[in-house]
Design an enzyme around this catalytic site. Structure first.
Site, mmCIF file in Angstrom:
data_model
loop_
_atom_site.group_PDB
_atom_site.id
_atom_site.type_symbol
_atom_site.label_atom_id
_atom_site.label_comp_id
_atom_site.label_asym_id
_atom_site.label_seq_id
_atom_site.Cartn_x
_atom_site.Cartn_y
_atom_site.Cartn_z
ATOM 1 N N LYS A 267 0.841 -1.202 0.000
ATOM 2 C CA LYS A 267 0.000 0.000 0.000
ATOM 3 C C LYS A 267 0.870 1.245 0.000
ATOM 4 C CE LYS A 267 -3.176 2.445 3.154
ATOM 5 N NZ LYS A 267 -3.840 2.374 4.471
ATOM 6 N N ASP A 272 -2.610 10.230 4.056
ATOM 7 C CA ASP A 272 -4.001 9.812 4.227
ATOM 8 C C ASP A 272 -4.727 10.765 5.169
ATOM 9 O OD1 ASP A 272 -6.394 8.506 4.320
ATOM 10 O OD2 ASP A 272 -5.700 6.879 5.617
ATOM 11 N N LYS A 279 -10.117 12.329 8.951
ATOM 12 C CA LYS A 279 -9.571 11.862 10.219
ATOM 13 C C LYS A 279 -9.532 13.000 11.238
ATOM 14 C CE LYS A 279 -6.351 8.440 8.268
ATOM 15 N NZ LYS A 279 -6.823 7.255 8.987
ATOM 16 N N ASP A 290 1.571 6.088 5.844
ATOM 17 C CA ASP A 290 0.585 5.159 5.298
ATOM 18 C C ASP A 290 1.075 4.485 4.024
ATOM 19 O OD1 ASP A 290 -1.797 3.945 5.909
ATOM 20 O OD2 ASP A 290 -3.033 5.326 4.755
ATOM 21 N N ASP A 349 -12.201 6.703 4.297
ATOM 22 C CA ASP A 349 -10.953 6.445 5.015
ATOM 23 C C ASP A 349 -10.559 4.972 4.958
ATOM 24 O OD1 ASP A 349 -8.715 7.147 6.466
ATOM 25 O OD2 ASP A 349 -9.700 6.931 8.414
ATOM 26 N N GLU A 351 -9.463 3.405 2.356
ATOM 27 C CA GLU A 351 -8.997 3.544 0.973
ATOM 28 C C GLU A 351 -7.906 2.554 0.599
ATOM 29 O OE1 GLU A 351 -5.678 4.734 3.028
ATOM 30 O OE2 GLU A 351 -7.734 5.326 3.465
ATOM 31 N N ARG A 353 -7.579 -0.628 1.082
ATOM 32 C CA ARG A 353 -8.088 -1.861 0.495
ATOM 33 C C ARG A 353 -8.572 -1.645 -0.937
ATOM 34 N NH1 ARG A 353 -12.357 -2.140 5.271
ATOM 35 N NH2 ARG A 353 -10.579 -1.043 6.173
#
Length: 506
Positions: A267, A272, A279, A290, A349, A351, A353
């Site tokens: 990833k 993020d 968030k 991230d 959030d 994202e 996956r």
């Protein structure tokens, strides 16, 4: 840094500091410690008798030799119970020693072998420990940056095999430098390490180590139908990229056709914000990490290119920012993934996956026969396992066990988690094939199950490293900040798979 084997007697080694492991409850019944104490005129015996040092893990005792040894000082480092001594203990003792000595301006150190564990792997672990321990996260400090450095490390093992020692040293240098390469990537601010910059650094790394690389732009991703990856990227002014690395070992065409292909996926969310599902502000600055899974894959490919296992490896890093803008995807949107499956976005959030779903499909299209992905995927994993273990999921029990074994070899702990079909119920959507979240219950599991839907029948394992990719506080053997979690596990796994599946062993 120079790392050299040294086969002299311990008292002849002319380093500034000689590092000696001390086991819990150990006395002078050991011949080496008894001789060392005699040369130090009873200093060790006095410290043991007074309880100043007991050999508990992480303890240190630092004494000048006053000319009794060629080394100027001796650093005793507690190694805990002898019965629990492992290669990872060597790694941590070496890291503790290196960090302790650097703070005191030492430029050359020697580490004395005190176990009967396999020599090559012991040397490898010691080298890894030193280099990982000396990693400095203060890249952008201008006044307080640590200028002291250790320039030479000697591994002292009287009467041992030079070939074995050298093999371990070389492997340790490759793996530790690859891990620190990944840590440096994770450490960069998101204003510097954009998706384009991450792709550029991947290209530089590939050119240096002889890897093939292709970087897909948004136009190409659109042609391929990567609606999930592009849906996440929609909210950012920074264009997304899909980095595709290829490692192909030497050999004729017939030989290469017989080799299996493993895909490593990471990833690569370079920042993020959570998107429209924003968030909280507290701690958001850490969301530059991230992309730690993507960094781990790049680091692993760098190591694999040098270790040269006889297996074909793909490295895929989908990379983008997740930002809230007027163009950003919204809760309730429907995304059509590359696989053709549709996803209802419940929470923007979730994202990671989404971008991995398209990467998994593409890896399968490229011929991957085994897939392992690494991601800082869920806060639920942090709640479940904290910062000690990363979670591992998979659709193939044998594969999961092999990855866990590789992690054990690397000193990276993985805990197996369930993926029973009942969890699929939480991902049902009334309007699409899947929802991208399954509610608060079992959040790490439902996130993994989402990815499983795209792996389909291909053997697949998923590492959720959200709790282990970033260290909140300094440890005696490791600085706070990025850990490089996953680099060594992936490299060990690929090398083990090469041995397991090579034509010579079939």
């Amino acid at each position: 840094m120079r790392v050299k084997p040294d086969f002299r007697k311990f008292h002849e080694v002319d380093a500034e500091a000689l590092c000696v492991s001390l086991f819990e409850g150990e006395g002078l019944e050991d011949a080496l410690l008894r001789e060392l104490d005699q040369r130090l005129r009873g200093v060790l015996a006095a410290a043991l008798t007074s309880g100043e040092v007991k050999g508990k893990f992480g303890e240190t005792l630092y004494v000048p030799t006053m000319g009794a040894l060629a080394a100027s000082r001796v650093l005793f480092v507690g190694a805990g119970k002898r019965s629990e001594f492992t290669f990872d203990t060597i790694r941590q003792v070496a890291g503790t020693a290196a960090r302790f000595l650097r703070q005191r301006g030492i430029r050359s150190m020697a580490i004395l072998r005190r176990s009967t564990l396999e020599l090559s792997r012991s040397a490898q672990a010691a080298v890894e420990g030193v280099l990982l321990g000396l990693f400095d996260p203060g890249t952008y400090k201008t006044q307080e940056k640590e200028e002291r450095t250790i320039e030479e490390v000697r591994l002292v093992a009287e009467g041992e095999s030079e070939a074995e020692m050298q093999r371990g040293i070389e492997r340790g240098l490759i793996l530790a430098k690859a891990t620190n390469f990944a840590r440096n990537l994770v450490n960069e601010p998101a204003s510097v390490l954009t998706p384009l910059e991450l792709a550029r650094r991947a290209e530089d790394m590939a050119a240096r180590y002889g890897l093939d690389i292709e970087v897909l732009d948004e136009a190409r991703m659109k042609e391929l139908g990567m609606g999930a990856l592009l849906g996440v990227a929609r909210g950012s002014d920074e264009p997304a990229r899909l980095i595709v690395l290829r490692y192909i070992p030497e050999g004729d065409e017939a030989f290469l056709r017989r080799l299996p292909t493993i895909a490593l996926l990471g990833k690569g969310i370079t920042f993020d914000s959570g998107g429209i599902s924003l968030k909280p502000a507290d701690g958001m600055e850490q969301m530059k990490y991230d992309m730690a899974g993507g960094a781990a894959v790049l680091g692993a490919l760098r190591a694999i290119a040098q270790l040269r296992p006889k297996i074909k490896v793909l490295g895929l890093v989908p990379t983008t920012e997740n930002m809230p803008s007027g163009r950003a995807q919204k809760p309730g949107d429907i995304l059509r993934t590359m696989s053709g499956k549709t996803v209802e976005v419940i929470n923007t959030d979730a994202e990671g996956r989404l971008i991995l779903a398209d990467a998994i499909t593409y890896a399968r299209q490229l011929g991957a026969q085994t897939i392992v992905d690494v991601a800082t995927l869920t806060g639920a994993c942090v709640v479940a396992l904290g910062s000690v273990y990363a979670a591992i999921f998979g659709n193939d029990q044998s594969l999961v066990e092999r990855v866990i074994a590789a992690g054990r070899e690397a000193g990276e702990k993985l805990w197996p988690m369930p993926l029973d079909p009942e969890y699929r119920e939480q991902l049902k959507s009334p309007i699409a094939d899947l929802k991208n979240v399954g509610g608060r219950k079992a959040g790490a599991i439902t996130a993994a199950y989402f990815l499983k839907e795209f792996a389909e029948e291909t053997p697949w394992a998923h590492l959720d490293i959200a709790g282990t990719a970033w260290l909140e506080e300094n440890k005696p053997y490791l600085a706070s900040g990025p850990t490089g979690m996953g680099v060594r596990t992936l490299a060990h796994f690929v090398c083990q798979e090469a041995q397991r599946g090579s034509p010579e062993h079939s």
